[in-house]
Design an enzyme around this catalytic site. Structure first.
Site, PDB file in Angstrom:
ATOM      1  N   LYS A   1       0.851  -1.204   0.000  1.00  0.00           N
ATOM      2  CA  LYS A   1       0.000   0.000   0.000  1.00  0.00           C
ATOM      3  C   LYS A   1       0.883   1.248   0.000  1.00  0.00           C
ATOM      4  O   LYS A   1       0.616   2.217  -0.708  1.00  0.00           O
ATOM      5  CB  LYS A   1      -0.945  -0.010   1.211  1.00  0.00           C
ATOM      6  CG  LYS A   1      -2.081  -1.016   1.042  1.00  0.00           C
ATOM      7  CD  LYS A   1      -2.869  -1.244   2.325  1.00  0.00           C
ATOM      8  CE  LYS A   1      -3.875  -2.384   2.127  1.00  0.00           C
ATOM      9  NZ  LYS A   1      -4.519  -2.829   3.373  1.00  0.00           N
TER      10      LYS A   1
ATOM     11  N   GLN B   1      -4.563  -1.738   9.669  1.00  0.00           N
ATOM     12  CA  GLN B   1      -4.475  -3.034   9.003  1.00  0.00           C
ATOM     13  C   GLN B   1      -5.070  -4.129   9.892  1.00  0.00           C
ATOM     14  O   GLN B   1      -4.737  -4.225  11.077  1.00  0.00           O
ATOM     15  CB  GLN B   1      -2.993  -3.357   8.685  1.00  0.00           C
ATOM     16  CG  GLN B   1      -2.798  -4.635   7.903  1.00  0.00           C
ATOM     17  CD  GLN B   1      -3.386  -4.577   6.496  1.00  0.00           C
ATOM     18  OE1 GLN B   1      -3.252  -3.585   5.788  1.00  0.00           O
ATOM     19  NE2 GLN B   1      -4.056  -5.663   6.104  1.00  0.00           N
TER      20      GLN B   1
ATOM     21  N   ASP C   1     -10.874   3.178   4.069  1.00  0.00           N
ATOM     22  CA  ASP C   1     -11.177   1.749   3.902  1.00  0.00           C
ATOM     23  C   ASP C   1     -12.689   1.514   3.797  1.00  0.00           C
ATOM     24  O   ASP C   1     -13.129   0.439   3.395  1.00  0.00           O
ATOM     25  CB  ASP C   1     -10.646   0.981   5.125  1.00  0.00           C
ATOM     26  CG  ASP C   1      -9.572  -0.017   4.755  1.00  0.00           C
ATOM     27  OD1 ASP C   1      -9.328  -0.208   3.549  1.00  0.00           O
ATOM     28  OD2 ASP C   1      -8.986  -0.613   5.684  1.00  0.00           O
TER      29      ASP C   1
END
Ligand code: NAP
Length: 287
Positions: free
Chosen positions: A53, A97, A120
């Site tokens: 990422k 994460q 997200d």
């Protein structure tokens, strides 16, 4: 018949190239999009995802910071760190994460991210807005799947879409986005009876389970669109999806491969959401 391939890697590259110009426009106006990623613990797979990422951000000109916190970090310390990032004007997107170590309450931590920075798309507000058909940030993987359908000019309205899996991250938002696009949607899960009868009725089948070869040739409607979200490892360590690709492609009209399908699209949509967050912030600052 052999299905045509939905090339997620190529589409993701196009999307990322498109973002470069948007980032340049932001830079010209004195804004640099920024993504903060929090990685808790030393899970090797999570470390690889986070690194990828970061690299992807770099390629399109998004600033990124990786906060590495120890696996035994106290929840209060993690919440405090998120609070700082929420208040930091240079940070437009925040991503924690997952999976998180068991002592941390994932839901509480996701909810602590300001929903305007939840790139997200997993915050309850973003999930709720998606449910209402007025999304603010879409969950990245389902958003990527919708872009894949768009890229092949798939007719979604009026079609029967079947989603395998009902997670908050993939299955549920996937079903909501398909519904918003006027598909007739069935959601299947581990308690679904006679799964084959549902999948065989699908004009669009999205598999998001995490079980290798779950979807076999006989479960697929001829000429349908099959999108494989799953990521699994074969006994030889090869990355595979949930779909028996080699056999299903002889029946389906379109199919996405693993690797090179949904995976790259998920990252492309994370970058898209981050740039969008920065554009919204810039808009607020100029008015
Ligand atoms: P998850 O939270 O484990 O959810 C899996 C879902 O599959 C659950 O809803 C479960 O049902 C359902 N399920 C399990 N066995 C089933 C069966 N035999 N038939 C039908 N449904 C069944 O996983 P997730 O986070 O949604 O991820 C799903 C897969 O996508 C994983 O392989 C993950 O690695 C992959 N993934 C890939 C990307 C990408 O970018 N490529 C992104 C995210 C996830 P219950 O609810 O009843 O337990």
């Amino acid at each position: 018949m052999t299905a045509r391939i939905i090339d997620g890697k190529a589409l993701a590259t196009d999307i990322r190239n498109g973002l470069v110009a948007r980032v340049a426009a932001l830079n010209a106006a004195g804004h640099r999009p920024g993504l903060a990623v929090i990685l808790v613990g030393d899970d090797p797979a999570s470390a690889v995802y986070v690194r990828n990422k970061g690299l992807a951000c770099e390629q399109v000109g998004i600033a990124s910071w990786i906060d590495r916190l120890p696996g035994d970090v106290a929840e209060v310390a993690l919440l405090a760190r998120i609070g700082q990032l929420n208040a930091d004007p240079d940070v437009h997107g925040i991503l924690v994460q997952t999976p998180l170590p068991k002592h941390l309450a994932s839901a509480r931590i996701l909810e602590s991210i300001a929903f305007e920075k939840d790139v997200d798309g997993l915050h309850a507000t973003n999930a709720g807005l998606t449910l209402m058909g007025t999304p603010y940030f879409r969950s990245c993987t389902p958003y990527g799947v919708m872009k894949m359908l768009e890229s092949i000019n798939a007719t979604v309205a009026g079609r029967h879409a079947v989603v395998l899996g009902r997670s908050n991250m993939v299955g549920k938002p996937m079903a909501m986005l398909l519904l918003a696009a006027n598909a007739t949607v069935t959601i299947a899960h581990s308690k679904t009876r006679d799964l084959d009868s549902h999948t065989r009725a699908a004009d669009i089948l999205v598999a998001a389970v995490g079980r290798r070869n779950l979807v076999t040739q006989d479960m697929v409607k001829p000429d349908s669109i099959v999108i494989d979200v799953g990521t699994n490892r074969s006994p030889e360590g090869k990355l595979t999806g949930d779909v028996d690709f080699e056999n299903v492609k002889t029946v389906a009209g379109w199919i996405s491969p693993v690797p090179g399908g949904v995976g790259p699209m998920t990252i492309a949509m994370l970058l898209t959401n981050t740039v969008e967050a920065a554009e919204r912030r810039a808009e607020i600052e100029t008015h």
